[in-house]
Write an enzyme that holds these catalytic residues in place. Structure first.
Site, PDB file in Angstrom:
ATOM      1  N   ALA A 118     -74.358  34.957 -57.720  1.00 38.98           N
ATOM      2  CA  ALA A 118     -75.165  34.712 -56.513  1.00 38.98           C
ATOM      3  C   ALA A 118     -75.110  33.229 -56.114  1.00 38.98           C
ATOM      4  O   ALA A 118     -75.038  32.364 -56.982  1.00 38.98           O
ATOM      5  CB  ALA A 118     -76.602  35.133 -56.759  1.00 38.98           C
ATOM      6  N   PRO A 119     -75.096  32.950 -54.797  1.00 35.66           N
ATOM      7  CA  PRO A 119     -75.187  33.869 -53.666  1.00 35.66           C
ATOM      8  C   PRO A 119     -73.863  34.445 -53.179  1.00 35.66           C
ATOM      9  O   PRO A 119     -73.814  35.051 -52.120  1.00 35.66           O
ATOM     10  CB  PRO A 119     -75.814  32.988 -52.591  1.00 35.66           C
ATOM     11  CG  PRO A 119     -75.263  31.625 -52.871  1.00 35.66           C
ATOM     12  CD  PRO A 119     -75.162  31.521 -54.370  1.00 35.66           C
ATOM     13  N   GLY A 120     -72.786  34.246 -53.917  1.00 30.26           N
ATOM     14  CA  GLY A 120     -71.526  34.889 -53.590  1.00 30.26           C
ATOM     15  C   GLY A 120     -70.460  34.015 -52.971  1.00 30.26           C
ATOM     16  O   GLY A 120     -69.387  34.498 -52.618  1.00 30.26           O
ATOM     17  N   GLY A 121     -70.706  32.730 -52.865  1.00 35.72           N
ATOM     18  CA  GLY A 121     -69.720  31.847 -52.243  1.00 35.72           C
ATOM     19  C   GLY A 121     -68.413  31.786 -53.006  1.00 35.72           C
ATOM     20  O   GLY A 121     -67.329  31.885 -52.421  1.00 35.72           O
ATOM     21  N   ASP A 141     -77.132  41.175 -67.149  1.00 33.38           N
ATOM     22  CA  ASP A 141     -77.165  39.899 -67.860  1.00 33.38           C
ATOM     23  C   ASP A 141     -75.803  39.655 -68.491  1.00 33.38           C
ATOM     24  O   ASP A 141     -75.348  40.425 -69.344  1.00 33.38           O
ATOM     25  CB  ASP A 141     -78.254  39.957 -68.925  1.00 33.38           C
ATOM     26  CG  ASP A 141     -78.450  38.627 -69.635  1.00 33.38           C
ATOM     27  OD1 ASP A 141     -77.668  37.693 -69.404  1.00 33.38           O
ATOM     28  OD2 ASP A 141     -79.408  38.531 -70.440  1.00 33.38           O
ATOM     29  N   CYS A 189     -72.776  22.561 -61.648  1.00 31.21           N
ATOM     30  CA  CYS A 189     -73.015  21.525 -60.634  1.00 31.21           C
ATOM     31  C   CYS A 189     -73.938  20.476 -61.246  1.00 31.21           C
ATOM     32  O   CYS A 189     -74.998  20.156 -60.701  1.00 31.21           O
ATOM     33  CB  CYS A 189     -73.582  22.118 -59.350  1.00 31.21           C
ATOM     34  SG  CYS A 189     -75.050  23.137 -59.559  1.00 31.21           S
TER      35      CYS A 189
END
Length: 463
Positions: free
Chosen positions: A280-283, A329, A401
């Site tokens: 998520a969020p799928g980028g 998970d 990140c």
């Protein structure tokens, strides 16, 4: 006519109070009514970037910390007005409207006179008050003290540059959907619309001036996604030169393909099995599919949170892409894995987000030093659980990140020490905010300004 400034300051202070109480910045600003949200978020982001200075000034002005709502309003005004050259409004206007905001809110009305006295004194003595706070590291750098000290240890040559970069407004960077258009064509589209932009990374563009994303040409058609240029490294790094099951890769990445892009062989082309483990969020899921081009690829997108997993589906639908989305998970593969090994796994692991503070200035004030240790443990568990799912000859790309070494280079050094069947391929390592260089000698790839990231590409030797 827009909303009065006092109302925007009220809402900004309410968002700041919520963030101080533990609410994420995204949720705090989402709570603002849509018509007022852009202006409030802009003010809120600037206040968060200079909150360390504002809190130091407030300590100079008041012996005791005022109640939370009053303190949030006072610090909002101080953060926005302490530097007259970079203030969005004249300091006198800010003070006048902040006092008006205090009077009009039942939660701060009783402290209206106190806020007025503090801010009027601030106007009279601003230079002296600012000078008195210059020696405080938190005021100077606008980050928690533990964050500053950790960054100084981790990056002794670059820590000041990173902190300065964190307080700058980032550019708007897009990733072009190469299944629908090209970087060059989309740059032409932007130019025709009067929007200046430059190419970055392999398929990215960086706008000279940020604009509302839904108003950009091609948004509804799925021609681009918002993604920082450092994040755009993931898909090419993981997929370039990779071969499914040890066979030749039938894709634009393999020079051996025929004119049609197909790879002959018994039973037809072999699909590349790829797992996006924290999707998520799928980028990055979308980028894997876009970058694959015409190669047969099967992507499984895994996300532990059901609500966030729905965003993956929304992202893919807008871009006309498809993947298998599972709510599960990643640390418990026995609950979701079908037993077939993956050619490639992307592990964009949960982290402190210390590399994306430019875009999320609330992060620095929400995180605690203990979070680094807890997240590093979670990252190690994910690596241990997913590495056995990589086939011999396959790869796992670990990324965060984060600029902290415990979540980056130290994490991978520990993993390699305990997994003798893992080889570290050439990888960017730590990319620091606004830096085109890296720690492992990989040449600059034209990322332009970018967020902080860490990348390590691990390969399992073929048997």
């Amino acid at each position: 006519m827009g909303p009065p400034l006092w109302r925007q300051l009220q809402l900004t202070a309410q968002a700041l109070a919520a963030i101080r109480a533990g609410t994420s910045g995204s949720a705090a600003f989402e709570a603002v009514e849509p018509a007022l949200r852009p202006g409030v978020q802009a003010l809120g982001f600037q206040a968060l970037r200079w909150l360390g200075r504002a809190e130091a000034l407030r300590r100079q002005l008041a012996k005791r910390t005022p109640p939370p709502n009053a303190d949030a309003l006072l610090c909002t005004a101080l953060a926005l007005g302490w530097d007259a050259d970079n203030s969005p409004y004249e300091p006198f206007t800010l003070v006048d409207q902040a006092v008006e905001a205090a009077k009009r809110d039942p939660a701060t009305r009783a402290q209206g006179s106190f806020i007025n006295a503090c801010l009027r004194r601030f106007l009279r003595e601003r230079d002296d008050l600012v000078a008195a706070t210059n020696h405080e590291p938190v005021a100077q750098w606008n980050h928690p003290r533990w964050w500053i000290e950790r960054l100084r240890r981790d990056h002794p040559r670059d820590w000041q540059r990173v902190l300065e970069a964190n307080n700058q407004q980032p550019p708007l960077t897009l990733r072009v959907n190469t299944r629908k258009t090209s970087q060059g064509l989309y740059l032409q589209t932007l130019s025709a619309a009067g929007m200046a932009a430059t190419p970055v990374a392999g398929s990215g563009v960086q706008l000279a001036r940020a604009r509302p994303v839904p108003q950009l040409p091609g948004f509804a058609e799925g021609e681009f996604s918002v993604q920082d240029s450092a994040a755009q490294i993931a898909a090419p790094l993981l997929l370039d030169g990779l071969r499914p099951g040890g066979m030749a890769l039938p894709s634009r990445l393999d020079p051996a393909r025929d004119a049609s892009g197909a790879q002959p062989g018994p039973g037809g082309p072999v699909q590349l099995r790829v797992l996006d483990a924290c999707a998520a969020p799928g980028g990055k899921t979308a980028h894997l599919l876009e970058y694959a081009g015409d190669m047969p690829i099967e992507v499984t997108a895994l996300e532990i949170d059901a609500a966030r997993s729905r965003r993956i589906g929304e992202t893919l639908a807008r871009l006309d892409l498809s993947a298998t989305v599972l709510v599960a998970d990643a640390v418990r593969p026995e609950k979701w894995w079908d037993g077939q090994l993956f050619d490639a796994i992307l592990l964009d692991a949960p982290c402190t987000a210390s590399g994306i503070v430019r875009r999320h200035p609330d992060v620095r004030w929400l995180r605690r030093e203990s979070d680094v240790e807890q997240l590093a443990l979670q990252q190690a568990m994910l690596l241990a659980a997913l590495w056995p799912l990589v086939r011999p000859g396959g790869r796992l790309l670990y990324c965060t990140c984060s600029v902290f070494r415990q979540e980056g280079s130290h994490q991978i050094e520990a993993f390699l020490a305990h997994n003798t069947d893992a080889r570290l391929r050439p990888s960017p390592g730590h990319l620091l905010p606004q830096s085109g260089g890296n720690a492992r000698g990989v040449p600059d790839n034209g990322l332009g300004e970018h967020d902080g990231f860490f990348y390590a590409l691990l390969e399992k030797p073929a048997r």
